[in-house]
Design a protein around this motif. Structure first.
Motif, short mmCIF file in Angstrom:
data_model
loop_
_atom_site.label_atom_id
_atom_site.label_comp_id
_atom_site.label_asym_id
_atom_site.label_seq_id
_atom_site.Cartn_x
_atom_site.Cartn_y
_atom_site.Cartn_z
N GLU A 274 0.82 -1.21 0.00
CA GLU A 274 0.00 0.00 0.00
C GLU A 274 0.87 1.27 0.00
O GLU A 274 0.42 2.34 -0.40
N GLU B 45 -6.83 -12.06 2.06
CA GLU B 45 -7.96 -12.23 2.99
C GLU B 45 -8.30 -10.91 3.66
O GLU B 45 -9.46 -10.60 3.90
N PHE B 46 -7.25 -10.13 3.97
CA PHE B 46 -7.50 -8.81 4.56
C PHE B 46 -8.31 -7.95 3.60
O PHE B 46 -9.30 -7.33 3.98
N ARG C 152 -9.95 2.28 4.15
CA ARG C 152 -9.04 2.65 3.06
C ARG C 152 -9.61 3.84 2.30
O ARG C 152 -10.78 3.84 1.94
N PRO D 21 -15.68 -6.43 1.42
CA PRO D 21 -16.48 -7.64 1.65
C PRO D 21 -17.65 -7.74 0.68
O PRO D 21 -18.24 -8.80 0.54
N GLU D 22 -17.96 -6.62 0.00
CA GLU D 22 -19.10 -6.66 -0.93
C GLU D 22 -18.79 -7.44 -2.21
O GLU D 22 -19.69 -7.82 -2.94
N TRP E 160 -10.60 -12.53 9.79
CA TRP E 160 -10.04 -11.33 10.41
C TRP E 160 -11.00 -10.85 11.48
O TRP E 160 -12.21 -10.79 11.24
N TYR F 45 -1.36 -14.41 0.81
CA TYR F 45 -2.68 -14.95 1.10
C TYR F 45 -3.35 -14.17 2.24
O TYR F 45 -4.54 -13.82 2.17
N ARG F 46 -2.57 -13.86 3.28
CA ARG F 46 -3.09 -13.08 4.41
C ARG F 46 -3.58 -11.72 3.92
O ARG F 46 -4.65 -11.25 4.31
N LEU G 44 -15.77 -8.86 8.84
CA LEU G 44 -16.83 -8.86 7.84
C LEU G 44 -18.10 -8.22 8.38
O LEU G 44 -18.76 -7.44 7.70
N PHE H 48 -5.68 -11.70 12.77
CA PHE H 48 -6.01 -12.67 11.72
C PHE H 48 -5.88 -14.07 12.30
O PHE H 48 -4.82 -14.44 12.82
N LEU I 211 -11.56 -17.30 -1.27
CA LEU I 211 -10.12 -17.56 -1.41
C LEU I 211 -9.75 -18.81 -0.65
O LEU I 211 -10.27 -19.06 0.43
N ILE I 212 -8.83 -19.56 -1.21
CA ILE I 212 -8.25 -20.65 -0.43
C ILE I 212 -6.82 -20.88 -0.90
O ILE I 212 -6.53 -20.80 -2.10
N HIS J 248 -10.20 -8.90 1.20
CA HIS J 248 -11.54 -9.47 1.03
C HIS J 248 -12.45 -9.17 2.22
O HIS J 248 -13.58 -8.72 2.06
N GLN J 249 -11.92 -9.40 3.44
CA GLN J 249 -12.78 -9.28 4.62
C GLN J 249 -12.85 -7.87 5.19
O GLN J 249 -13.88 -7.48 5.74
N CYS J 250 -11.74 -7.14 5.10
CA CYS J 250 -11.68 -5.84 5.79
C CYS J 250 -11.88 -4.66 4.85
O CYS J 250 -12.19 -3.57 5.30
N LEU J 251 -11.60 -4.84 3.55
CA LEU J 251 -11.73 -3.70 2.65
C LEU J 251 -12.96 -3.81 1.75
O LEU J 251 -13.74 -2.87 1.65
N SER K 218 -5.71 0.19 -7.31
CA SER K 218 -5.27 -1.10 -6.79
C SER K 218 -4.39 -0.82 -5.59
O SER K 218 -3.95 0.32 -5.38
N ILE K 219 -4.15 -1.84 -4.80
CA ILE K 219 -3.33 -1.64 -3.59
C ILE K 219 -2.00 -1.01 -3.99
O ILE K 219 -1.30 -1.54 -4.85
#
Lengths: 986, 92
Positions: free
Chosen positions: A693, A728-729, B27, A736-737, B66, A724-725, B85, B58, A742-743, A731-734, A875-876
């Motif tokens: 970032e 997920e960040f 952000r 989520p919509e 998270w 991956y972390r 979430l 996490f 992810l796996i 996806h979940q924190c920025l 983008s990041i």
């Protein structure tokens, strides 16, 4: 021999041991200290600073003096306390910290020089001249410092870690602890009761008190039997709870086999992490002494310890039975020792009681209103001077017990900065209200040290604290007990030693700190206790001042005119007693230090004789030497040329793989990568650059679009977990919509690079009716397919080497078989396995960035990838990458060829214009990667050079001042091989 | 430390990776006029309070969620833990 009658030793189990080379006899149940005392040995060591002769001072883990080295060879262990060393047959112990025999320590000259070694000596003396520090002072201090010595051999023993969960942890198995454990155990609570001793009972084993009008051991045995019968109770002896951590987590060390000659098939010690909903601190109390002149002679010890030796170990503190014992006390407790000694048949001179109105509890002399003002005896006490109202008289004695009152063991209750509070009646600090949550002190640790009150308090504490977690415990029938008289007066030290030049009164035996040192610290304004501790070293080292701290701050309080509570204690921190580094490591040494990840073809590579290299947690094949190859370079050159001319195989499973699925997968990846991923056609792969970032380059990899809503993303090996972390960040924190899942599939798929002009030919032999032609499956294509008659696989036409190349992925369990099949099928094509070295040479030759170029300090522009940062989308890191300072960066990734081809410039070398002075101001960049290129028959390198992209053909200098090396390099394109990319697309 | 995972109950903090201030979830908008200044604040400026702090953890060795954990940095008391979430969803 000065063995008394009775005691909790097994006289049918004699044990032989040696102490400084001489053989002695003890019994099962003895400690090293008790066995030595019973053999008439008083002298057990030399003090740290002045090398004064010292004897055992205590009977437990608080011991400051009797520090010995145990065992021999690799199991040699320094600085163990003789007081907690269980005797076993064949034990070998030596004293430490002396030069020459213990009786004639040559370092004792320090004692004569003691006026020069006053408090703060180190701080004052070694400050100048500055140059003397490294060459003279430090080596000298290092040689003189420390107590025991290490074997310098690897630790041969095993250690373990364990995890326990319980409702109630009971710290201490004495009167209060056993009462608490029994109360909780009967209530059905999950209970862990831990005691540092090898026997349960605590102080009950060391006193003559009766329980239910019988020996206390009867009650202890019945409680032990009941606790052992309860499935919800776990008894842990030889276990020290050394610290309280957040949220009810306790650290404990169990000494599993320290009491054995060798651990055999057991571990030596176990580190326990105990998560307890509630805890009862029943850690007892530690006796303090009263400093007086020359109070450090062998034979002077705590009166409570003397009583413990007599009652539990049937050991008398004197060298000969005919020697008399005296007690110096400020309260009733000292009289108990006299009584118990008399009951055991020892010769008691009497009790010197500082109180005018001293009581008498039996048939012994009482020196009321008297104090001890001096001692004699070079290697052991021979006489004491008793003074009353200024009148002094010398008396012959062989031992002196000092009873200055008991300090509750508040340590664990004072972790988390819980401050103990002063109790004026007890003349001691007791646990304060702000200790660790869920921990409740009981018994002597709470200032309730009488047997009857300790039992009751333990039971009450358990009932109270369990009720907080919804467990109802009932009162139990406690044994009939009484509280012994415990009146005392505030008498902290014998006056007259603060300024006297000849008379020294030791406060801290382990660190050789005297009353006079405290007075000096006061004079030099080191009055706060934390300063006092650092200035004088009081309360440091292995015993952490357990027998000295309170006496010391009482002296300081007297000097400053403040009260003891105003003076306060130093902060209590874990560990309660010393913890070996071996057990903290928990046995995770050598290859067990961290988990090792093996690739699916590891066993196969091993069978090929591969050399391996650690890549993060992974073990990867580094190169595959063949018979006749004498250097690693020979092997690597062969592997590289095999790829460039035929076909090579490399396990690339370690690259991170993330499966990205969902309707918004493309949009999600647009935001993760600096370049566009949403526009990628199904069945194609795109190289991707990720930024942090803050705008710097972070990671690179490929995105393969397997279907409209399914991407397979690869990351570098090093960043697999981190990327991956980060995803997920995002996806979940920025966002989520976004519809995306992810796996990480790094371990699910084995992936093998098949690289070289013959790779297509080789692959055609294993695919099931799949068109590999350039038209049907061009460069950067990807597809799912089956191989080897039906095995599902993924094929990517991507190249790290610059050759026609593929990466093929199969479920991880087929990785080994796939490698073997490829080797078989490719035998006539010269299929050659290659390792990470050749992989690296191939990518340097092609000018591909890797970890050395993506080191967190570089930007997309520097990598020549500035145009990849799309301006059409966010983008990041995109916004920050356009910052003025980032955009102004002029260093660019270019290639370098050694002007003398056989001369290597090391990676890390800095780049300068030929002929300039080499310093920070003329620095033009640095080399990131360097290798021998068998393709070009010379050394090449990659690096970042100022305006490098416009300086092709220039000769510059790579300087490596660390090695005193400079190498002339020609600036060239980073693409040493096939710059047009024709081979890739062949 | 033990962290009360909203789905899995009390979990040892060793299962988690710590990131820091939960403000990282806010952000900035890249298309804003002063986006660069906002991003500078976002990337480089964090509150580091002695006291109650909302922060991101996490569950890396667990269910990979998270969490926004509210913790008193002076006592390590954990006052609450929510799925990021949910926090993000509620903010919408």
């Amino acid at each position: 021999m000065t063995r008394l009658t009775g005691g909790l030793i097994d006289r049918n189990a004699p044990l032989n041991f040696t102490f400084n080379g001489k053989t002695y006899k003890g019994f099962q149940g003895d400690t090293l200290a008790s066995a030595l005392l019973a053999n008439g040995v008083q002298l057990m060591g030399r003090s740290f600073k002045y090398h004064r002769p010292r004897g055992v001072f205590a009977a437990g883990s608080e011991e400051p003096n009797a520090m010995v080295e145990l065992r021999t060879g690799a199991r040699q262990e320094p600085n163990t306390r003789a007081t907690v060393t269980e005797l076993f047959d064949g034990l070998i112990a030596r004293t430490q910290n002396h030069v020459g025999p213990l009786e004639r320590d040559f370092m004792a000259v320090n004692d004569l020089l003691s006026p020069f070694f006053a408090a703060g000596f180190y701080y004052k003396t070694f400050m100048w001249p500055k140059v003397f520090w490294e060459k003279l002072y430090e080596p000298m201090i290092r040689k003189a410092a420390g107590l025991g010595s290490l074997s310098m051999l690897p630790d041969p023993d095993d250690y373990d870690k364990g995890f326990l969960h319980c409702d109630l942890l009971v710290v201490g198995g004495g009167a209060a602890g056993l009462a608490a454990a029994l109360t909780a155990g009967r209530a059905g609570a999950e209970v862990v009761v831990a005691d540092e001793d090898f026997a349960l009972g605590g102080r009950l084993t060391m006193e003559s008190d009766l329980l239910n009008e019988a020996a206390a051991t009867d009650w202890i045995a019945s409680v032990k039997a009941e606790l052992e019968s309860l499935p919800n109770v776990r008894i842990m002896t030889r276990t020290t709870v050394f610290g309280v951590y957040d949220h009810g987590i306790y650290g404990a060390v169990e000494r599993v086999s320290d009491h054995l000659a060798v651990p055999g098939d057991k571990v030596r010690q176990t580190l326990w992490r105990i998560t307890a909903k509630r805890a009862v601190l029943a850690a007892g109390a530690t006796e303090r002494h009263m400093p007086f002149a020359d109070n450090d002679r062998p034979g002077v010890m705590l009166a409570g310890a003397m009583r413990a030796y007599a009652n539990r170990w049937a050991a008398s503190p004197v060298k000969r039975d005919s020697d008399a014992i005296a007690i110096f006390t400020n309260g009733d407790d000292g009289h108990r020792t006299a009584m118990d000694l008399i009951a055991k048949g020892a010769k008691v001179l009497g009790v010197i009681d500082a109180r005018e109105a001293a009581p008498r509890f039996g048939d012994y002399e009482v020196f009321a209103g008297s104090i001890v003002t001096g001692t004699k005896g070079r290697l052991g006490l021979t006489a004491i001077e008793i003074t009353r109202n200024g009148q002094s008289q010398w008396h012959s004695v062989g031992a002196l017990g000092v009873a200055g009152g008991w300090n509750p063991n508040v340590h664990l209750a004072s972790h988390h900065r819980g401050r103990p509070v002063w109790d004026d009646n007890l003349l001691a600090f007791v646990p304060g209200p702000n200790g660790p949550a869920g921990l409740i002190p009981a018994g002597a640790a709470a200032g309730k040290g009488g047997t009857e009150e300790a039992l009751t308090d333990g039971m009450t504490a358990a009932i109270t604290t369990l009720s907080e977690i919804g467990i109802t415990a009932s009162e139990i029938v406690l044994p009939k007990a009484e509280n012994m008289p415990s009146e005392q007066v505030a008498f902290w030290h014998v006056p007259g030693t603060k300024r006297a030049t000849k008379k020294r009164a030791w406060v801290d035996f382990q660190n050789d700190v005297t009353v006079k040192d405290i007075a000096l610290a006061h004079k030099e304004n080191m009055t706060p206790v934390e300063h006092l501790k650092r200035w004088t070293t009081l309360g440091m080292a292995t015993d952490q001042g357990k027998t000295s701290n309170i006496s010391a701050l009482a002296v300081m309080a007297e000097l400053t005119g403040k009260s003891i509570p105003e003076t306060g204690t130093t902060i209590f921190r874990p560990p309660y007693t010393g913890v070996s580094l071996g057990v903290l490591g928990g046995g995770d040494t050598g290859p067990l230090f961290r988990p090792r990840r093996l690739t699916p073809t590891h066993a196969w590579a091993e069978a090929q004789g591969a050399e391996f290299v650690e890549v993060g947690p992974w073990m990867r094949a580094q190169y595959f030497p063949r018979a006749g190859e004498t250097t690693w370079r020979e092997t690597v050159d062969r592997e590289v040329l095999a790829v460039r001319s035929g076909v090579g195989l490399c396990d690339v499973t370690t690259l991170g793989k993330v499966d990205v699925q969902g309707a918004d997968a493309g949009e999600f990846l647009n935001r993760m990568y600096s370049n566009m991923m949403g526009t990628l056609k199904v069945g194609m792969v795109r190289y991707g650059l990720m930024l942090r970032e803050d705008g710097h380059a972070y990671d690179d990899g490929t995105c393969a679009r397997m279907s409209e809503d399914h991407y397979v993303v690869t990351t570098t090996t090093a960043n697999a977990g981190l990327v991956y972390r980060q995803m997920e960040f995002a996806h979940q924190c920025l966002w989520p919509e976004l519809d995306v899942q992810l796996i990480s599939t790094t371990d699910a798929w084995a992936q093998i690079a098949v690289a070289g002009p013959k790779s297509r030919e080789l692959l055609s032999r294993i695919v099931d009716e799949f068109d590999l032609s350039n038209e049907a499956f061009p460069f950067m294509a990807c597809s799912e397919l089956t191989i080897c008659n039906g095995l599902r696989a993924r094929l990517f036409r991507i190249s790290f080497s610059g050759e026609l190349a593929y990466e093929i992925a199969v479920p991880a369990r087929y990785g080994d078989a796939l490698m073997q099949r490829l080797m078989e099928q490719g035998a006539d094509l010269g299929a050659t396995p290659y390792g990470t070295e050749a992989l690296s040479v191939l990518r340097i030759e092609k000018g591909h960035a890797a970890g050395a170029e993506l080191n967190g300090q570089t930007t997309a522009q520097m990598l020549g990838l500035g145009k990849m940062v799309s301006a059409k989308k966010d983008s990041i890191g995109a916004v920050m990458s356009r910052r003025e300072g980032m955009a102004a960066e002029k260093r660019r990734l270019v290639g370098f060829k050694s002007v003398e081809p056989q001369k290597q410039a090391m990676a890390g070398s800095h780049l300068f214009t030929d002929g300039t002075v080499q310093d920070m101001s003329t620095d033009q960049g640095w080399l990131t990667s360097s290798c021998y290129s068998p393709h070009l028959n010379g050394y090449i390198a990659l690096g970042f050079l100022e305006n490098g992209d416009t300086r092709m053909g220039e000769i510059i200098v790579a300087a490596n001042p660390v090695e005193g090396q400079t190498v002339k390099l020609e600036v060239v394109s980073a693409h040493f091989v096939d710059p047009e990319g024709g081979r890739l697309r062949a | 430390m033990l962290i009360p995972h909203p789905l899995l109950g009390l979990r040892d903090s060793q299962e988690f990776t710590y990131l820091g201030d939960a403000s990282l979830m806010q952000r900035p908008d890249a298309s804003a006029e002063n986006a660069e200044a906002q991003f500078c604040d976002y990337v480089f400026l964090r509150d580091n309070p002695a006291g109650v702090h909302r922060e991101l953890w996490f569950h890396e060795q667990g269910d990979r969620s998270w969490l926004v954990v509210t913790r008193d940095t002076t006592t390590h008391e954990i006052l609450g833990a929510e799925l990021a979430l949910d926090v993000k969803g509620a903010a919408k």
